[in-house]
Write a protein that holds these residues in place. Structure first.
Motif, PDB file in Angstrom:
ATOM      1  N   ASP A 211       0.812  -1.217   0.000  1.00 19.39           N
ATOM      2  CA  ASP A 211       0.000   0.000   0.000  1.00 19.39           C
ATOM      3  C   ASP A 211       0.845   1.266   0.000  1.00 19.39           C
ATOM      4  N   GLU A 212       2.041   1.196   0.583  1.00 20.57           N
ATOM      5  CA  GLU A 212       2.931   2.350   0.697  1.00 20.57           C
ATOM      6  C   GLU A 212       4.293   1.983   0.095  1.00 20.57           C
ATOM      7  N   PRO A 213       4.374   1.885  -1.238  1.00 16.26           N
ATOM      8  CA  PRO A 213       5.604   1.386  -1.870  1.00 16.26           C
ATOM      9  C   PRO A 213       6.811   2.304  -1.717  1.00 16.26           C
ATOM     10  N   GLU A 214       6.594   3.596  -1.459  1.00 16.24           N
ATOM     11  CA  GLU A 214       7.739   4.489  -1.274  1.00 16.24           C
ATOM     12  C   GLU A 214       8.489   4.098  -0.008  1.00 16.24           C
ATOM     13  N   ASP A 215       9.792   3.892  -0.123  1.00 13.15           N
ATOM     14  CA  ASP A 215      10.624   3.452   1.010  1.00 13.15           C
ATOM     15  C   ASP A 215      10.058   2.172   1.617  1.00 13.15           C
ATOM     16  N   ALA A 216       9.612   1.267   0.771  1.00 18.11           N
ATOM     17  CA  ALA A 216       8.923   0.064   1.247  1.00 18.11           C
ATOM     18  C   ALA A 216       9.752  -0.731   2.251  1.00 18.11           C
ATOM     19  N   GLU A 217      11.046  -0.842   2.007  1.00 18.32           N
ATOM     20  CA  GLU A 217      11.882  -1.659   2.882  1.00 18.32           C
ATOM     21  C   GLU A 217      12.182  -0.979   4.210  1.00 18.32           C
ATOM     22  N   ASP A 218      11.782   0.291   4.361  1.00 15.98           N
ATOM     23  CA  ASP A 218      11.994   0.995   5.625  1.00 15.98           C
ATOM     24  C   ASP A 218      10.897   0.685   6.642  1.00 15.98           C
ATOM     25  N   TRP A 219       9.809   0.067   6.164  1.00 16.27           N
ATOM     26  CA  TRP A 219       8.726  -0.279   7.086  1.00 16.27           C
ATOM     27  C   TRP A 219       9.157  -1.415   8.012  1.00 16.27           C
ATOM     28  N   VAL A 220       8.809  -1.286   9.301  1.00 15.33           N
ATOM     29  CA  VAL A 220       9.106  -2.328  10.286  1.00 15.33           C
ATOM     30  C   VAL A 220       7.870  -2.559  11.143  1.00 15.33           C
ATOM     31  N   LEU A 221       7.843  -3.693  11.767  1.00 15.67           N
ATOM     32  CA  LEU A 221       6.786  -3.996  12.731  1.00 15.67           C
ATOM     33  C   LEU A 221       7.120  -3.301  14.043  1.00 15.67           C
ATOM     34  N   LEU A 222       6.220  -2.467  14.505  1.00 14.32           N
ATOM     35  CA  LEU A 222       6.433  -1.764  15.768  1.00 14.32           C
ATOM     36  C   LEU A 222       5.898  -2.578  16.942  1.00 14.32           C
ATOM     37  N   ALA A 223       4.674  -3.054  16.848  1.00 15.07           N
ATOM     38  CA  ALA A 223       4.072  -3.779  17.977  1.00 15.07           C
ATOM     39  C   ALA A 223       3.013  -4.738  17.472  1.00 15.07           C
ATOM     40  N   THR A 224       2.771  -5.775  18.272  1.00 19.69           N
ATOM     41  CA  THR A 224       1.755  -6.775  17.962  1.00 19.69           C
ATOM     42  C   THR A 224       0.975  -7.114  19.223  1.00 19.69           C
ATOM     43  N   TRP A 225      -0.336  -7.164  19.102  1.00 16.63           N
ATOM     44  CA  TRP A 225      -1.197  -7.628  20.195  1.00 16.63           C
ATOM     45  C   TRP A 225      -1.937  -8.865  19.712  1.00 16.63           C
ATOM     46  N   ARG A 226      -1.651  -9.992  20.342  1.00 12.67           N
ATOM     47  CA  ARG A 226      -2.412 -11.203  20.082  1.00 12.67           C
ATOM     48  C   ARG A 226      -3.594 -11.182  21.048  1.00 12.67           C
ATOM     49  N   LEU A 242       2.564  -0.697  12.503  1.00 13.19           N
ATOM     50  CA  LEU A 242       3.738  -0.662  11.642  1.00 13.19           C
ATOM     51  C   LEU A 242       4.149   0.780  11.397  1.00 13.19           C
ATOM     52  N   ILE A 243       5.445   0.975  11.163  1.00 13.18           N
ATOM     53  CA  ILE A 243       5.953   2.331  10.986  1.00 13.18           C
ATOM     54  C   ILE A 243       7.253   2.276  10.191  1.00 13.18           C
ATOM     55  N   ARG A 244       7.544   3.351   9.459  1.00  9.67           N
ATOM     56  CA  ARG A 244       8.851   3.432   8.818  1.00  9.67           C
ATOM     57  C   ARG A 244       9.910   3.702   9.887  1.00  9.67           C
ATOM     58  N   ARG A 245      11.048   3.067   9.722  1.00 11.58           N
ATOM     59  CA  ARG A 245      12.112   3.217  10.719  1.00 11.58           C
ATOM     60  C   ARG A 245      12.538   4.683  10.871  1.00 11.58           C
ATOM     61  N   LYS A 246      12.598   5.422   9.773  1.00  9.72           N
ATOM     62  CA  LYS A 246      13.005   6.827   9.861  1.00  9.72           C
ATOM     63  C   LYS A 246      11.975   7.653  10.625  1.00  9.72           C
ATOM     64  N   ASP A 247      10.689   7.303  10.516  1.00  8.57           N
ATOM     65  CA  ASP A 247       9.653   8.012  11.267  1.00  8.57           C
ATOM     66  C   ASP A 247       9.721   7.660  12.744  1.00  8.57           C
ATOM     67  N   LEU A 248      10.038   6.408  13.040  1.00 11.11           N
ATOM     68  CA  LEU A 248      10.184   6.002  14.433  1.00 11.11           C
ATOM     69  C   LEU A 248      11.343   6.738  15.089  1.00 11.11           C
ATOM     70  N   ALA A 249      12.436   6.890  14.366  1.00  7.54           N
ATOM     71  CA  ALA A 249      13.621   7.548  14.923  1.00  7.54           C
ATOM     72  C   ALA A 249      13.355   9.008  15.239  1.00  7.54           C
ATOM     73  N   THR A 250      12.413   9.634  14.530  1.00  7.62           N
ATOM     74  CA  THR A 250      12.090  11.050  14.760  1.00  7.62           C
ATOM     75  C   THR A 250      10.759  11.217  15.498  1.00  7.62           C
ATOM     76  N   LEU A 251      10.272  10.119  16.075  1.00 13.13           N
ATOM     77  CA  LEU A 251       9.035  10.126  16.876  1.00 13.13           C
ATOM     78  C   LEU A 251       7.820  10.605  16.079  1.00 13.13           C
ATOM     79  N   ARG A 252       7.795  10.303  14.783  1.00 13.05           N
ATOM     80  CA  ARG A 252       6.647  10.665  13.951  1.00 13.05           C
ATOM     81  C   ARG A 252       5.624   9.527  13.986  1.00 13.05           C
ATOM     82  N   PHE A 253       5.051   9.326  15.152  1.00 13.27           N
ATOM     83  CA  PHE A 253       4.093   8.246  15.317  1.00 13.27           C
ATOM     84  C   PHE A 253       2.779   8.519  14.597  1.00 13.27           C
ATOM     85  N   ASP A 254       2.576   9.763  14.184  1.00 17.32           N
ATOM     86  CA  ASP A 254       1.389  10.094  13.401  1.00 17.32           C
ATOM     87  C   ASP A 254       1.416   9.427  12.018  1.00 17.32           C
TER      88      ASP A 254
END
Length: 262
Positions: A211-226, A242-254
């Protein structure tokens, strides 16, 4: 990347895989996909570093949540083995509706509350009720293995004939079984940070990358709730943030995304 805590397990796994005559090259490739993570359970023996459900503790000026609070994580109690650039203190709050249509980028699904922030308890503005509140104790930090089917698809693609597809899927399953047989598999967990995705009907990480092909490989799993049986709308479902690693590093949780499956 596997840390020193897992060194002995990896050594035993390699011996076990060799005893089963599994291809060494494939075993080493599989090991590269094992990721660090932190796991919590209702009955772990670690500190109470997380809480499921209840009301969210938010600053007065923060917008009212439109989805129930799923979990609150105390970042100051996190070990170093998450593999993610998470804040050193403060709290991470995760929100989600128990509905499989609740997916994609949603306002306020992950919020970071810095340490020392004055907060008050807030209910969500949602017809879904609050999730039952439970303390979660850290069970362990360590390795998270890939789903065999997802691994086979990512490595060999989906254009194989039926016989070859069965062969590589079985190989991935045999490698995974060799890992679990030497103690690489841990008891049932409830909430996790980092690691590999939990796959039910689809892989949430591959879904967001499509769905978000730009910087696709930068996406990581942030958290999982079973989700346990108390989330009846999902019937043992899984929520993945899920979040891009660069957004996580800059606290862009939005910019985080969510996937809900059952």
């Amino acid at each position: 990347m596997l840390d020193h805590w897992n060194t002995d397990r990896v050594h035993r796994f390699r011996i076990e895989a060799a005893s089963r005559e599994l291809p060494t090259e494939e075993v080493e490739e599989w090991l590269k996909t094992v990721k660090p993570a932190v796991f919590w359970t209702y009955e772990g023996d670690g500190p109470v570093a997380a809480r499921l459900g209840g009301d969210a503790l938010l600053p007065e000026e923060a917008p009212t949540p439109t989805a129930p609070l799923a979990a609150t994580i105390d970042c100051s109690l996190l070990p170093s083995g998450t593999g993610l650039p998470l804040p050193a203190d403060g709290h991470l709050l995760f929100f989600a509706k128990p509905n499989i249509s609740f997916g994609g980028s949603k306002d306020g699904i992950v919020r970071y509350i810095p340490a020392g922030t004055r907060t008050t308890a807030r209910s969500a503005d949602s017809w879904y009720g609050a999730y039952p509140s439970h303390d979660l104790r850290m069970a362990w930090s360590g390795s998270s293995t890939p789903n065999p089917d997802t691994y086979a698809l990512a490595k060999w693609g989906d254009d194989l004939d039926e016989e070859e597809d069965d062969r590589v899927t079985q190989l991935a399953a045999e490698i995974t079984h060799a890992w679990t047989s030497v103690g690489g598999h841990w008891p049932m967990w409830t909430f996790a940070l980092g690691g590999n995705t939990t796959v039910l009907n689809y892989d949430p990480l591959e879904s967001v990358r499509e769905d978000e092909p730009e910087d696709a490989e930068d996406w990581v799993l942030l958290a999982t709730w079973r989700c346990a049986e108390e989330v009846k709308e999902l019937d043992q479902g899984v929520m993945s943030w899920l979040i891009r690693r660069k957004d996580l590093a800059t606290l862009r949780f939005d910019r985080a995304h969510i996937r809900v499956d059952m």
